[in-house]
Enzyme design. Structure first.
Site, PDB file in Angstrom:
ATOM      1  CG  ASP A   1      19.970 -34.848 -51.371  1.00  0.00           C
ATOM      2  OD1 ASP A   1      20.658 -33.856 -51.085  1.00  0.00           O
ATOM      3  OD2 ASP A   1      19.451 -35.580 -50.504  1.00  0.00           O
TER       4      ASP A   1
ATOM      5  CD  GLU B   1      24.171 -26.322 -53.777  1.00  0.00           C
ATOM      6  OE1 GLU B   1      23.502 -25.516 -53.079  1.00  0.00           O
ATOM      7  OE2 GLU B   1      25.412 -26.281 -53.887  1.00  0.00           O
ATOM      8  CD1 TRP B   2      21.571 -30.267 -48.516  1.00  0.00           C
ATOM      9  CD2 TRP B   2      23.693 -30.861 -48.943  1.00  0.00           C
ATOM     10  NE1 TRP B   2      21.582 -31.600 -48.820  1.00  0.00           N
ATOM     11  CE2 TRP B   2      22.862 -32.001 -49.073  1.00  0.00           C
ATOM     12  CE3 TRP B   2      25.058 -30.999 -49.157  1.00  0.00           C
ATOM     13  CZ2 TRP B   2      23.360 -33.251 -49.431  1.00  0.00           C
ATOM     14  CZ3 TRP B   2      25.558 -32.249 -49.505  1.00  0.00           C
ATOM     15  CH2 TRP B   2      24.716 -33.350 -49.634  1.00  0.00           C
ATOM     16  N   GLY B   3      23.016 -25.255 -50.277  1.00  0.00           N
ATOM     17  CA  GLY B   3      23.599 -23.916 -50.312  1.00  0.00           C
ATOM     18  C   GLY B   3      25.103 -23.914 -50.501  1.00  0.00           C
TER      19      GLY B   3
ATOM     20  CG  ASP C   1      19.249 -32.559 -44.142  1.00  0.00           C
ATOM     21  OD1 ASP C   1      19.387 -31.880 -45.184  1.00  0.00           O
ATOM     22  OD2 ASP C   1      19.193 -33.804 -44.140  1.00  0.00           O
TER      23      ASP C   1
HETATM   24  C1  GLA Z   1      19.651 -35.097 -47.621  1.00  0.00           C
HETATM   25  C2  GLA Z   1      18.593 -34.027 -47.845  1.00  0.00           C
HETATM   26  C3  GLA Z   1      17.367 -34.373 -46.988  1.00  0.00           C
HETATM   27  C4  GLA Z   1      16.834 -35.735 -47.389  1.00  0.00           C
HETATM   28  C5  GLA Z   1      17.931 -36.784 -47.264  1.00  0.00           C
HETATM   29  C6  GLA Z   1      17.523 -38.111 -47.876  1.00  0.00           C
HETATM   30  O1  GLA Z   1      20.148 -35.097 -46.330  1.00  0.00           O
HETATM   31  O2  GLA Z   1      19.097 -32.780 -47.512  1.00  0.00           O
HETATM   32  O3  GLA Z   1      16.369 -33.383 -47.135  1.00  0.00           O
HETATM   33  O4  GLA Z   1      16.334 -35.678 -48.698  1.00  0.00           O
HETATM   34  O5  GLA Z   1      19.118 -36.378 -47.929  1.00  0.00           O
HETATM   35  O6  GLA Z   1      18.533 -39.081 -47.771  1.00  0.00           O
END
Ligand code: GLA
Length: 416
Positions: free
Chosen positions: A160, A193-195, A215
């Protein structure tokens, strides 16, 4: 024997042999890493339903259920333990410590149990100093943690991006990727890393999949939820963000639009079907995120539909893309499959039933990135309804049907 001739006849060949052996071992190791995730990984992850409320009991029961429900045999092989598995502090030597209350027999015992069920095991950590839920992150411990994961026998690492201020994503993820390779065990490396820094441009040789967005949420089917400092995305809005990235996916390197919410929230059967179909159309990793102990037969039937899974897992590994909108605002998505076949999805995103009339004889299905096309103007092909698993006529006639709101028609065009 002369010192020189001893050197030439014994020592030199022995050194050469050792060197060759070393090269051979490294080639075999590198090959094992190259063969990871040639199709999108499938499994189950604890986060969407359980967040940090995880335990040995939950993981064992989930492993049992993955087997008894038929999910493992349908392809869901990775059981991934997300955030919350550790104690708040590393030990005096800097090692991560599994939470002794949640995991009274340690993590290794849980991993062995999961492996004994014919499943693979994944763990979560973070490139920053703390995980998103506030547990110790990996920053500064990359090689130490990777060695420990390999000793424990993990097969998948989700990594993450919380508490990562001042870090460069490409550098941080490359360091962990090198640490995993050095530890020697083939571990699927899932970048999360969400892009933010466009991993599709640099992560092909760093890991096997990378999150493309923030998310997912099951709070709604087609909206963005504002959580103050961040946003969460419903299945339909994640899909919009991932669509343009289709040139970057392929065997061993996937765009990841996040875990499935099938069976979560208040999604209807049609919404679950549409969500699952679209993840398959996008060649997305299929990580179930529901509570398997409370799964309804309908949810199980959706998650294990072998025809839909086959579209996701097609060996060409091409991510589908949106071709057009029909007059009734139905989205038409296309995905080339092996043997010159194509999957076509008619997604009714609207809140009214759509009357679909689609004239094949005017259409060419085209994926210019992969130089593939199917010209339907002069040649005709048989069609199959994927969910119903039955023939649906031929492209020589317009496709006329009704698609309920928030539902989908998924078909395959069968080239001879
Ligand atoms: C981030 C990630 C999620 C999850 C949470 C855990 O938000 O994007 O998919 O793994 O952390 O804390």
């Amino acid at each position: 024997m002369h010192q020189n001739s001893w050197y030439n006849s014994v020592l030199l060949p022995a050194i050469l042999l050792l060197l060759l052996f070393g090269i051979l071992i490294n080639t075999v190791k590198a090959q094992k890493f190259k063969e990871l995730a040639l199709t999108p990984p499938m499994g189950w992850n604890s986060w969407n339903t359980f967040q940090t409320h995880i335990s040995e009991d939950l993981i064992k029961k989930t492993a049992d259920k993955l087997v008894s429900s038929g999910m493992r045999d349908a392809g869901y092989t990775y059981l991934v333990l997300d955030d919350g598995w550790m104690s708040m502090q590393r030990d005096s030597l800097g090692y991560l410590v599994p939470d002794p209350v949640k995991f009274p027999h340690g993590i290794k015992a849980v991993i062995d149990y999961v492996h004994s069920k014919g499943l693979k095991f994944g763990l979560y950590n973070c490139a920053g100093t703390l995980t998103c839920a506030g547990y110790p992150g990996t920053r500064g411990h990359e090689y130490q943690d990777a060695r420990r994961y390999a000793e424990w026998g993990i097969d998948y690492l989700k990594f993450d991006w919380c508490s990562s201020d001042g870090l460069n994503a490409q550098e941080a993820y490359t360091t962990m990727s090198k640490a995993i390779k050095k530890a020697g065990r083939p571990i699927v490396f899932s970048l999360c890393e969400w892009g933010s820094s466009q991993p599709w441009n640099w992560a092909t040789n760093v890991g096997q999949l990378w999150r493309t967005t923030g998310d997912i949420t099951a709070e709604c089917w087609d909206c963005i939820v504002d959580k103050g400092s961040y946003s969460q995305y419903s299945p339909m809005t994640i899909m919009d963000k991932q669509e343009a990235l289709y040139p970057f996916a392929g065997p061993g390197h996937w765009n990841d639009p996040d875990m499935l919410e099938v069976g979560n929230g208040h999604f209807t059967e049609g919404e679950n079907r549409a969500h699952f179909s679209m993840w398959a159309m996008m060649a997305a990793p299929l990580m179930a995120g529901n509570d398997l102990s409370r799964m309804t037969p309908t949810t199980l039937a959706i998650l294990t539909n072998k025809n839909v899974i086959a579209i996701d897992q097609d060996s060409l590994g091409i991510q589908g893309h949106r071709k057009e909108w029909t007059a009734d605002s139905v989205e038409v998505w296309i995905k080339p499959l092996k043997n010159n076949q194509w999957a076509v999805a008619f997604l009714n995103r609207g809140s009214k039933t759509a009357q679909l009339q689609y004239t094949w004889s005017e259409k060419v299905l085209r994926d210019s990135v992969h130089h593939l096309q199917l010209d339907l103007r002069n040649s005709h092909y048989q069609i199959r309804d994927v969910w119903q698993d039955k023939p649906l006529g031929s492209t020589n006639q317009p496709l006329k049907t009704v698609i309920p709101a928030h539902d989908i028609l998924l078909i395959k065009i069968l080239a001879p």
